[in-house]
Design an enzyme around this catalytic site. Structure first.
Site, PDB file in Angstrom:
ATOM      1  N   SER A 173       0.852  -1.192   0.000  1.00  0.00           N
ATOM      2  CA  SER A 173       0.000   0.000   0.000  1.00  0.00           C
ATOM      3  C   SER A 173       0.884   1.237   0.000  1.00  0.00           C
ATOM      4  CB  SER A 173      -0.886  -0.004   1.250  1.00  0.00           C
ATOM      5  OG  SER A 173      -1.529   1.248   1.437  1.00  0.00           O
ATOM      6  N   TYR A 186      -2.041  -0.425  10.527  1.00  0.00           N
ATOM      7  CA  TYR A 186      -2.052  -0.799   9.108  1.00  0.00           C
ATOM      8  C   TYR A 186      -0.748  -0.346   8.432  1.00  0.00           C
ATOM      9  CZ  TYR A 186      -3.796  -1.165   4.275  1.00  0.00           C
ATOM     10  OH  TYR A 186      -3.964  -1.484   2.945  1.00  0.00           O
TER      11      TYR A 186
END
Length: 305
Positions: A173, A186
């Site tokens: 990501s 995250y």
């Protein structure tokens, strides 16, 4: 080799590699054939995992689907067969559990064969401020988003090394390259995913296993439901990405052995500047792009009853 000669060699190779990369911007690399490859995709029950499964199936690959969602797996399998897949194998696997990964991996080796393209795609997000996030969810985020990568590499990388043939794909990501408000756990897991994939790639180079490739994918928010509710301040500059577009770019990057894929392309410039500018300027631009508030209206993927 003495210092002077080695320095000249490095300068020469630097110029050569730079020119080579510029040429490939104009004349893209030829796409490799993935027909007959055994492709394992985690998190294949929906979203990007499902789209990648369908695209690999249409290219003639044998697809191995892993997910914890049985209904999602069945639907992906059905669509893959409709898409022309000759061989589709689906397995229920909880990637957060090491022994489950090893058990199902052994089953895949016996029933399908050695995996030659491994796509670590499964991921979860909590979307809470760090102190509001229960310990159990922090642990689950790390188990799914990075620890699972360790176990799948342990399971499938040895065969790739033995044959000097394979491809390791990490769906990370853009949050693995910069911190984001309300994504602390995250971001930590995705930073780890990027660092782990880069490190193993360097190990392969040191072992002279040039046939084992690595592709690291760092996209901005994708419209798959995982980040439902998130909004960008300037969508024309940093748009929420459409899944079909992202999946096609990932397939192209894999087939061209591209080491790093950032989406959208503007991220290449943003992160280049992030690494050289003073922190205050980085924060200034982060505020300009609305980075501290992208998670303010986060809802996430709706859970089925």
């Amino acid at each position: 080799m003495n210092f002077f000669l080695e320095t000249l060699q490095v300068i020469g190779l630097f110029v050569y590699y730079l020119l080579e990369s510029l040429v490939f911007l104009v004349v893209p690399k030829r796409k490799k054939n993935v027909s007959g490859e055994i492709v394992l995709i985690t998190g294949a029950g929906n979203g990007i995992g499902r789209l990648l499964s369908l695209k690999f199936a249409s290219l003639g690959a044998t697809v191995v689907l892993w997910d914890i969602n049985q209904d999602g797996l069945k639907e992906t399998s059905r669509l893959a067969r409709e898409n022309g897949a000759g061989r589709v194998h689906s397995y229920i696997c909880d990637c957060s559990k090491r022994q489950d990964v090893y058990r199902v991996a052994d089953q895949v080796k016996k029933e399908v064969g050695d995996v030659s393209i491994l796509v670590n795609n499964a991921g979860i997000v909590t979307g809470k401020r760090f102190l509001d996030c229960p310990d159990s969810l922090v642990e689950k985020t790390m188990e799914v988003n990075i620890m699972a990568h360790f176990w799948t590499y342990k399971a499938f990388l040895p065969a790739m090394i033995a044959s000097n043939h394979g491809h390791l794909v990490s769906i990370a990501s853009s949050a693995g390259l910069t911190g984001v408000n309300r994504l602390s756990d995250y971001c930590a897991s995705k930073f780890a995913a990027v660092g782990f994939a880069e490190s193993v790639d360097l190990e392969m180079r040191d072992l002279r296993k040039s046939g084992v490739k690595t592709t690291i994918v760092c996209p901005f928010f994708i419209n798959t439901g995982m980040f439902d509710g998130c909004q960008t301040k300037w969508p024309n500059l940093l748009p929420t990405l459409e899944p079909e577009y992202v999946a096609e770019k990932i397939i192209t990057a894999i087939r061209r052995n591209q080491e790093m894929l950032l989406l959208p392309r503007s991220l290449y410039f943003i992160f280049a500047f992030k690494n050289i500018l003073p922190v205050k300027i980085v924060v200034l631009f982060a505020n300009y792009f609305g980075s501290p508030h992208v998670m303010d209206s986060f809802k996430g993927r709706a859970k089925k009853d």
